[in-house]
Design an enzyme around this catalytic site. Structure first.
Site: not given
Ligand code: UGA
Length: 404
Positions: A119, A172, A228
């Site tokens: 996923e 993944k 995640c």
């Molecule tokens: C993440 C991955 O983006 C998905 O592709 C993956 O499927 C998922 O984990 C999983 O393994 O289930 P998610 O945890 O929902 O998704 O959210 P993200 O948008 O990736 O953000 C994760 C964290 O990184 C958040 O705390 C966000 O604030 C932080 N982040 C993200 C940053 O600090 N900087 C960024 O540029 C991007």
């Protein structure tokens, strides 16, 4: 057919209520209500041709992925006929498919096929990303099982990567590790920007326009959280360690992330001195906008550190029900209530509602108009012009902002 062991969740889905906050999911379920059956009974899956395993795999005390829910699914599979395929959506260590295959054999279910179909959805945009995936990955022991899974996605027009089960599991883990590496990388660049007077937002823009690097996951902030990244990074690190390899880069990515969350405390102290007795508002508590998920949210670490320093902490979030995971934090029902009398406010999660934070009503409600913007949501120059003392992440101070 959707089966879960948590009766409360199944009951609310049966009533048409979604037990979590996720854009477009309520409408999607409503539109397809007639076509979906919700059940807690394992025997109801008899007759299904594809059985997706979508359980969580949280970390164990050793940091490895806890596969107990996966094993429970295997144990509870009823007698199945024909050639159904068990499809692993959950994030699992490399080698899990082989072990599950052995488990199926041991249960007399050797005729059940197995495929890994990881996923890649992210919370808050899961429905959109499901319909528009960058790619679909399918690893299978038998080509026909992989064909059956791949056929489901053909209409989406996305590239389908077909491979062996081990490689699919690794794709993944590697994808998440790479995304985290980019975040920790830009956070370290931000920290050096702070020390040298550069602006990380401009740096990320200039770096991200290189087509070999791309613009994504270069937003500096107070570190990644969620259900995640933190557990998947640990699980991959332990998977490597258990195989005799020290994954140095990943270990550094994790450490940078831990330190990044704590840097906010230093910024507050620089302006306020010792934090004992100081009132601090945490704005946005979920681990990212668009979700009510509090798992591994940076707000949890921040609140605990602030309370340990003797600060009074008030928190606000538009959707997360944070009370249970933030003991000692007073939960406010509005931004104004959260910042009333505060010595500082910290933007922890970049909810769109906070874009308009630098306004008179907020400044006048605070005892001291210090804004620490942990997500670089606000414009530094405009925020300072509105009478706030502003600290972003990797952004130049007042003099640098004026020169920009
Ligand atoms: C993440 C991955 O983006 C998905 O592709 C993956 O499927 C998922 O984990 C999983 O393994 O289930 P998610 O945890 O929902 O998704 O959210 P993200 O948008 O990736 O953000 C994760 C964290 O990184 C958040 O705390 C966000 O604030 C932080 N982040 C993200 C940053 O600090 N900087 C960024 O540029 C991007």
């Amino acid at each position: 057919m959707i089966r879960d062991i948590v009766a409360g969740k199944i009951a609310s889905l049966q009533r048409g209520e979604v037990p979590f906050h996720e854009l477009d999911v309520p409408e999607l379920l409503e539109r397809n209500r007639e076509r979906i059956t919700f059940t807690t009974d394992a025997n109801d899956v008899v007759g299904c041709e594809l059985l997706f395993v979508c359980v969580d795999t949280p970390p164990t005390a050793s940091g490895d992925a806890d596969l107990s829910r996966v094993w429970r699914v295997v144990e509870e599979l009823p007698a199945l006929e024909g050639r159904p395929v068990l499809v692993m959506k959950s994030t699992v260590p490399v080698g899990t498919g082989t072990r599950v295959g052995e488990g199926l054999d041991a249960r007399g279910l050797a005729h059940v096929g197995y495929a890994s179909n990881p996923e890649f959805l992210s919370e808050g945009q899961a429905v959109h990303e499901f319909i528009h995936p960058d790619r679909v990955v399918v690893g299978a022991f038998e080509a026909a099982d992989g064909d059956a899974v791949a056929a489901l996605y053909e209409g989406l027009g996305a590239p389908i990567v077909r491979c062996d089960v081990n490689s699919s599991e690794m794709i993944k883990l590697a994808a998440n590790a790479f995304l985290m590496t980019r975040i920790s990388f830009i956070n370290e660049i931000a920290n050096v920007c702070e020390a040298t007077g550069a602006d990380v937002v401009k740096v990320a823009e200039g770096v991200g326009l290189d087509h070999r690097l791309g613009p994504h996951f270069l937003r500096a902030g107070i570190g990644y959280g969620g259900s995640c990244f933190p557990k998947d990074s640990l699980a991959l690190k332990q998977l490597a360690s258990n195989s005799g390899y020290h994954f140095q880069l990943l270990a550094a990515v994790i450490e940078v992330n831990e330190l990044q969350k704590r840097r906010v405390i230093g910024k507050l102290e620089r302006h306020l001195g010792p934090l004992s007795g100081k009132k601090v508002a945490l704005l946005g508590l979920a681990f990212k906008p668009g979700t009510d998920d509090m798992r591994e949210a940076p707000s949890i670490v921040l609140a605990a550190r602030l309370l340990a320093e003797g600060a009074e902490v008030r928190g606000w979030d538009p959707v997360a029900d944070a009370e249970a995971v933030l003991p000692g934090v007073e939960i406010a029902s509005s931004v104004i209530e959260a910042v009333a009398g505060a010595d500082a406010a910290v933007i922890v999660t970049e909810w769109p509602e906070l874009r308009e934070l630098a306004r008179d009503e907020v400044r006048l409600a605070m005892a001291n108009p210090l804004l620490v913007d942990g997500r670089n949501l606000l414009d530094p120059a405009l925020t300072r012009a509105a009478g706030f003392t502003y600290e972003g992440v990797g952004r130049p101070g007042a003099a640098g902002a004026a020169a920009a």
